[in-house]
Design an enzyme around this catalytic site. Structure first.
Site, PDB file in Angstrom:
ATOM      1  N   HIS A 133      27.299  46.766  40.909  1.00 28.22           N
ATOM      2  CA  HIS A 133      28.309  47.788  41.199  1.00 28.22           C
ATOM      3  C   HIS A 133      27.688  49.190  41.157  1.00 28.22           C
ATOM      4  CE1 HIS A 133      32.487  49.445  41.043  1.00 28.22           C
ATOM      5  NE2 HIS A 133      31.875  50.437  40.422  1.00 28.22           N
ATOM      6  N   GLU A 134      27.017  49.499  40.066  1.00 30.28           N
ATOM      7  CA  GLU A 134      26.434  50.844  39.935  1.00 30.28           C
ATOM      8  C   GLU A 134      25.295  51.042  40.934  1.00 30.28           C
ATOM      9  OE1 GLU A 134      28.097  52.986  38.368  1.00 30.28           O
ATOM     10  OE2 GLU A 134      29.368  51.598  37.238  1.00 30.28           O
ATOM     11  N   HIS A 188      26.807  52.237  44.084  1.00 32.64           N
ATOM     12  CA  HIS A 188      27.032  53.700  44.029  1.00 32.64           C
ATOM     13  C   HIS A 188      25.705  54.426  44.253  1.00 32.64           C
ATOM     14  CE1 HIS A 188      31.219  53.997  42.812  1.00 32.64           C
ATOM     15  NE2 HIS A 188      31.060  53.246  41.752  1.00 32.64           N
ATOM     16  N   GLU A 245      33.520  54.292  45.929  1.00 29.76           N
ATOM     17  CA  GLU A 245      33.853  53.001  45.332  1.00 29.76           C
ATOM     18  C   GLU A 245      33.706  51.866  46.357  1.00 29.76           C
ATOM     19  OE1 GLU A 245      34.119  52.867  42.215  1.00 29.76           O
ATOM     20  OE2 GLU A 245      35.061  50.951  41.728  1.00 29.76           O
TER      21      GLU A 245
HETATM   22 ZN    ZN Z   1      32.641  52.403  40.567  1.00 30.18          ZN
END
Ligand code: ZN
Length: 506
Positions: free
Chosen positions: A269-270, A273, A299
């Site tokens: 997830h990170e 980003h 996101e």
């Molecule tokens: Zn996030």
């Protein structure tokens, strides 16, 4: 004449680049605070950060900025709204005009209340005592209403607050998309709950040694395209991603020896980003063409890698043998199918941050509907816990037994972040819509993933999304890339195609 505009524009850019030096420094202090800083250093760090944020705020509201932007707004440099200069002028003016609308006294009151609010929330959550938090929450919503009035809005106050996180987005549009999503999602989640099938999730709760988790997660982040020559992965309590400069992106994660998902999917997830940040044009650093569009689009990039890619069967076709080698005690006797079903377990739960890919959006809907009702004075702060519990029963079929597991679980409202929650679901929606288009454009992504090929998708995202910075609004971008406005349909299609075979749904 045009030389005059060129000169003013140069001054504007110089000013913004210098402000970026300060904001990147502030981010550096913030990153350190949340990763490596010794506890006793907190007080002095708070002084450093307060001083810096004050200097940054002053710079961003300087009168000369307003004069420059006033001159440039109708100049030839602004004529093409999607050029570098057009984007810079439009977006800088938008930010400036918003900032100067807010009275200093209101800004200070909001900051103070957010600080007190977070402390009160922390205590109330620990003690499971909503009533001690209630007065500060009421004050917060009062101030947020004042903020919305000062900023102005077209339809309703929520529009003004949403605009801070999802620029240009309208409450009416989000209401429509999320209502469509709810219509499709509630029966899907209910059908899954009544399917009689459940994966063996205990597979994920065996002992996964931290050092191997770190090695494995780091390898996967690099494989999908996070550049470790221009970034780092560190440990923190509440994972985040932050940029400290054009070639310095910091991502963080946390490790749970008895739950595989926390660090692995958290890191994907990170890294998602981070890949977005690393894909922004470095030569425009500090200027809007090199800045992210919105929280929803940011996101979408994290959810895309975490869920659409990282929870796909094709991804694990490639990674599962390596996972079996890294964690032989946990996975040597497991099959790809049992592992794949376990990481795609769907079941209604009370806590948003632990929710699965499907039910997650219902948690967001509940928060969106409640905060909007509070802001419009259709719900009293005193009645919030009951309203919260009723909605959990209605949408998820479960009811929190305590406020700590209910209305007190998230920090956002206590910190004054009202209008923020929808961006999480927007991220899921954008991710699915972009992914479907990438799949159509690039051929069969699944077979690429199964061979460990992630570069084509990465390049597609960079060219279509990252490289534009703020050149287009989120709405324009999704229309431009997919030919359609934002819709709930691609997310529902994705969930149904994945979950129907797992749960035997028709
Ligand atoms: Zn996030």
């Amino acid at each position: 004449m045009s030389q005059k505009y060129e000169q003013i524009y140069e001054q504007l850019c110089q000013h913004a680049r210098e402000t970026a030096l300060l904001t990147a420094t502030e981010s550096m202090l913030g990153w350190d605070e949340r990763t490596n800083m010794p506890p006793e250093a907190a007080e002095y760090r708070a002084e450093q950060m307060t001083l810096l944020s004050g200097i940054i705020h002053q710079r961003r509201t300087e009168a000369r900025l307003g004069e420059w932007l006033g001159e440039l707004a109708n100049s030839p440099l602004a004529a093409d709204p999607h050029s570098d200069s057009g984007t810079t002028i439009r977006q800088s003016k938008r930010e400036y005009d918003k900032r100067v609308k807010l009275p200093q006294s209101l800004v200070e009151e909001l900051t103070r209340t957010a600080s007190l609010g977070q402390h009160a929330w922390q205590t109330a959550r620990t003690d499971n005592d909503y009533r001690t938090f209630q007065p500060l929450l009421a004050k917060t919503f009062e101030l947020k209403r004042a903020q919305a009035e000062a900023l102005g809005y077209v339809d309703e106050p929520y529009d003004a607050l949403l605009d801070d996180f999802e620029p240009g987005e309208r409450t009416s549009n989000i209401t429509r998309v999320l209502a469509d999503l709810r219509e499709a999602l509630v029966p899907l989640v209910s059908a899954i709950a009544h399917s009689g099938r459940q994966p063996e999730v205990s597979i994920l709760a065996r002992r996964y040694p931290t050092e191997m988790q770190e090695w494995f997660s780091r390898g996967a982040a690099a494989k999908i395209g996070f550049d470790f020559c221009r970034g780092r992965l560190d440990v923190t309590a509440h994972p985040f991603c932050t940029g400290l400069g054009p070639h310095d992106c910091r991502i963080t994660t946390r490790y749970d020896e008895h739950f595989f998902n926390t660090a692995f999917f958290g890191t994907l997830h990170e890294a998602g980003h981070g890949i977005y940040d690393q894909g922004l044009p470095t030569d425009q650093y500090g200027l809007p063409p090199s800045e992210a569009i919105s929280l929803g689009i940011h996101e979408s990039q994290s959810r895309l890698w975490e869920n659409l890619v990282g929870r796909s069967r094709a991804f694990w076709k490639f990674f599962f043998p390596a996972a079996q080698q890294a964690f032989p005690d946990c996975l040597a006797d497991e099959t790809l199918d049992s592992f794949y079903f376990a990481i795609n377990d769907v079941r209604p739960s009370l806590i948003r941050v632990e929710a699965d890919e499907a039910t997650y959006n219902l948690h967001i809907l509940i928060r969106f509907e409640l905060e909007r009702a509070l802001l419009n004075d259709e719900l009293a702060v005193a009645d919030l816990p009951d309203a919260w519990n009723a909605k959990y029963a209605q949408y998820l079929g479960i009811r929190p037994e305590t406020d700590a597991d209910g209305v007190l679980q998230d920090i956002h409202w206590s910190a004054g972040l009202v209008g923020y929650f929808p961006t999480y679901s927007l991220g899921n929606l954008y991710a699915s819509q972009f992914f479907a288009q990438a799949n159509a454009d690039l051929g069969d992504l699944s077979s690429q993933f199964a061979h460990g090929e992630f570069a084509p998708l990465n390049e597609w995202l960079r060219m279509n999304i990252h490289a534009h910075g703020q050149r287009y609004s989120a709405g324009e971008l999704v229309q431009r890339i997919t030919g359609k406005p934002l819709s709930h349909a691609p997310l529902i299609d994705h969930l149904f195609q994945k979950l129907a075979p797992l749960y035997g749904l028709k």
